[in-house]
Design a protein around this motif. Structure first.
Motif, PDB file in Angstrom:
ATOM      1  N   ARG A 263       0.829  -1.210   0.000  1.00 58.62           N
ATOM      2  CA  ARG A 263       0.000   0.000   0.000  1.00 58.62           C
ATOM      3  C   ARG A 263       0.863   1.260   0.000  1.00 58.62           C
ATOM      4  O   ARG A 263       0.623   2.193  -0.767  1.00 58.62           O
ATOM      5  CB  ARG A 263      -0.927   0.004   1.215  1.00 58.62           C
ATOM      6  CG  ARG A 263      -1.843   1.219   1.252  1.00 58.62           C
ATOM      7  CD  ARG A 263      -2.610   1.313   2.554  1.00 58.62           C
ATOM      8  NE  ARG A 263      -1.752   1.243   3.735  1.00 58.62           N
ATOM      9  CZ  ARG A 263      -0.974   2.241   4.151  1.00 58.62           C
ATOM     10  NH1 ARG A 263      -0.921   3.374   3.486  1.00 58.62           N
ATOM     11  NH2 ARG A 263      -0.234   2.106   5.228  1.00 58.62           N
ATOM     12  N   ILE A 264       1.899   1.276   0.836  1.00 64.56           N
ATOM     13  CA  ILE A 264       2.792   2.436   0.890  1.00 64.56           C
ATOM     14  C   ILE A 264       3.452   2.660  -0.465  1.00 64.56           C
ATOM     15  O   ILE A 264       3.540   3.784  -0.945  1.00 64.56           O
ATOM     16  CB  ILE A 264       3.853   2.256   2.007  1.00 64.56           C
ATOM     17  CG1 ILE A 264       3.181   2.415   3.376  1.00 64.56           C
ATOM     18  CG2 ILE A 264       5.000   3.247   1.854  1.00 64.56           C
ATOM     19  CD1 ILE A 264       4.065   2.028   4.545  1.00 64.56           C
ATOM     20  N   LYS A 265       3.899   1.598  -1.097  1.00 67.85           N
ATOM     21  CA  LYS A 265       4.540   1.701  -2.419  1.00 67.85           C
ATOM     22  C   LYS A 265       3.559   2.277  -3.440  1.00 67.85           C
ATOM     23  O   LYS A 265       3.898   3.156  -4.229  1.00 67.85           O
ATOM     24  CB  LYS A 265       5.037   0.322  -2.856  1.00 67.85           C
ATOM     25  CG  LYS A 265       5.657   0.282  -4.208  1.00 67.85           C
ATOM     26  CD  LYS A 265       7.104   0.643  -4.142  1.00 67.85           C
ATOM     27  CE  LYS A 265       7.762   0.312  -5.469  1.00 67.85           C
ATOM     28  NZ  LYS A 265       8.581   1.388  -5.936  1.00 67.85           N
ATOM     29  N   LYS A 266       2.308   1.790  -3.428  1.00 71.31           N
ATOM     30  CA  LYS A 266       1.312   2.289  -4.376  1.00 71.31           C
ATOM     31  C   LYS A 266       0.958   3.752  -4.125  1.00 71.31           C
ATOM     32  O   LYS A 266       0.825   4.540  -5.049  1.00 71.31           O
ATOM     33  CB  LYS A 266       0.040   1.441  -4.302  1.00 71.31           C
ATOM     34  CG  LYS A 266       0.168   0.105  -4.956  1.00 71.31           C
ATOM     35  CD  LYS A 266      -1.138  -0.662  -4.856  1.00 71.31           C
ATOM     36  CE  LYS A 266      -1.011  -2.028  -5.498  1.00 71.31           C
ATOM     37  NZ  LYS A 266      -2.252  -2.812  -5.371  1.00 71.31           N
ATOM     38  N   GLU A 267       0.791   4.112  -2.858  1.00 69.19           N
ATOM     39  CA  GLU A 267       0.349   5.461  -2.511  1.00 69.19           C
ATOM     40  C   GLU A 267       1.464   6.502  -2.537  1.00 69.19           C
ATOM     41  O   GLU A 267       1.222   7.658  -2.854  1.00 69.19           O
ATOM     42  CB  GLU A 267      -0.292   5.462  -1.126  1.00 69.19           C
ATOM     43  CG  GLU A 267      -1.609   4.733  -1.068  1.00 69.19           C
ATOM     44  CD  GLU A 267      -2.196   4.703   0.336  1.00 69.19           C
ATOM     45  OE1 GLU A 267      -1.683   5.386   1.239  1.00 69.19           O
ATOM     46  OE2 GLU A 267      -3.180   3.967   0.523  1.00 69.19           O
TER      47      GLU A 267
ATOM     48  N   LEU B 226       9.733   1.256   5.586  1.00 65.54           N
ATOM     49  CA  LEU B 226       8.731   2.201   6.076  1.00 65.54           C
ATOM     50  C   LEU B 226       7.605   1.471   6.813  1.00 65.54           C
ATOM     51  O   LEU B 226       7.169   1.899   7.884  1.00 65.54           O
ATOM     52  CB  LEU B 226       8.146   3.013   4.928  1.00 65.54           C
ATOM     53  CG  LEU B 226       9.022   4.122   4.379  1.00 65.54           C
ATOM     54  CD1 LEU B 226       8.472   4.623   3.053  1.00 65.54           C
ATOM     55  CD2 LEU B 226       9.113   5.259   5.380  1.00 65.54           C
ATOM     56  N   ALA B 227       7.127   0.385   6.237  1.00 66.05           N
ATOM     57  CA  ALA B 227       6.046  -0.382   6.855  1.00 66.05           C
ATOM     58  C   ALA B 227       6.490  -0.950   8.208  1.00 66.05           C
ATOM     59  O   ALA B 227       5.727  -0.920   9.180  1.00 66.05           O
ATOM     60  CB  ALA B 227       5.595  -1.500   5.926  1.00 66.05           C
ATOM     61  N   ALA B 228       7.718  -1.445   8.275  1.00 64.43           N
ATOM     62  CA  ALA B 228       8.231  -1.992   9.532  1.00 64.43           C
ATOM     63  C   ALA B 228       8.363  -0.896  10.591  1.00 64.43           C
ATOM     64  O   ALA B 228       8.006  -1.098  11.758  1.00 64.43           O
ATOM     65  CB  ALA B 228       9.582  -2.668   9.306  1.00 64.43           C
ATOM     66  N   ALA B 229       8.852   0.264  10.194  1.00 59.88           N
ATOM     67  CA  ALA B 229       8.984   1.387  11.132  1.00 59.88           C
ATOM     68  C   ALA B 229       7.616   1.828  11.638  1.00 59.88           C
ATOM     69  O   ALA B 229       7.440   2.120  12.827  1.00 59.88           O
ATOM     70  CB  ALA B 229       9.699   2.556  10.449  1.00 59.88           C
TER      71      ALA B 229
ATOM     72  N   GLY C  21       8.965  15.662   4.784  1.00 58.38           N
ATOM     73  CA  GLY C  21       7.547  15.327   4.733  1.00 58.38           C
ATOM     74  C   GLY C  21       7.232  14.167   5.649  1.00 58.38           C
ATOM     75  O   GLY C  21       8.007  13.839   6.552  1.00 58.38           O
ATOM     76  N   ALA C  22       6.094  13.550   5.414  1.00 55.91           N
ATOM     77  CA  ALA C  22       5.688  12.413   6.232  1.00 55.91           C
ATOM     78  C   ALA C  22       4.986  11.376   5.366  1.00 55.91           C
ATOM     79  O   ALA C  22       4.360  11.709   4.367  1.00 55.91           O
ATOM     80  CB  ALA C  22       4.751  12.869   7.345  1.00 55.91           C
ATOM     81  N   ILE C  23       5.131  10.132   5.751  1.00 52.55           N
ATOM     82  CA  ILE C  23       4.418   9.022   5.121  1.00 52.55           C
ATOM     83  C   ILE C  23       3.811   8.199   6.245  1.00 52.55           C
ATOM     84  O   ILE C  23       4.525   7.723   7.128  1.00 52.55           O
ATOM     85  CB  ILE C  23       5.358   8.142   4.267  1.00 52.55           C
ATOM     86  CG1 ILE C  23       5.867   8.932   3.069  1.00 52.55           C
ATOM     87  CG2 ILE C  23       4.644   6.875   3.819  1.00 52.55           C
ATOM     88  CD1 ILE C  23       6.829   8.169   2.175  1.00 52.55           C
ATOM     89  N   ASP C  24       2.504   8.072   6.240  1.00 54.95           N
ATOM     90  CA  ASP C  24       1.779   7.308   7.260  1.00 54.95           C
ATOM     91  C   ASP C  24       2.169   7.717   8.680  1.00 54.95           C
ATOM     92  O   ASP C  24       2.334   6.888   9.559  1.00 54.95           O
ATOM     93  CB  ASP C  24       2.008   5.804   7.084  1.00 54.95           C
ATOM     94  CG  ASP C  24       1.141   5.205   5.996  1.00 54.95           C
ATOM     95  OD1 ASP C  24       0.459   5.966   5.290  1.00 54.95           O
ATOM     96  OD2 ASP C  24       1.128   3.973   5.871  1.00 54.95           O
TER      97      ASP C  24
END
Length: 70
Positions: free
Chosen positions: A6-10, A29-32, A51-54
């Motif tokens: 999802r993170i890769k797609k978004e 990123l997902a693990a963090a 910036g920020a991601i999730d």
């Protein structure tokens, strides 16, 4: 793995629409995010530094917590 996909797609493309980070980066990123981290520290220009991601603040290496206990 689902979070990474999802993170890769978004977020996996930069402002010009080109790929900006790889699948392994999305896994980091997902693990963090799962670990409850507040910061994601990187030198990789593919990430939106500043910036920020999730909810993860993407920053360059710097002091983000109190350095000493006393």
């Amino acid at each position: 793995m689902r979070d990474a996909v999802r993170i890769k797609k978004e977020h996996g493309k930069n402002r010009t629409g080109e790929k900006s980070f790889k699948s392994a980066d999305a896994l980091h990123l997902a693990a963090a995010r799962r670990a409850g981290c507040e910061y994601f520290v990187t030198h990789d220009e593919g990430f939106p530094i500043g910036g920020a991601i999730d909810g993860l603040q993407i920053i360059r290496p710097s002091v983000v917590w109190q350095e000493t206990l006393l």
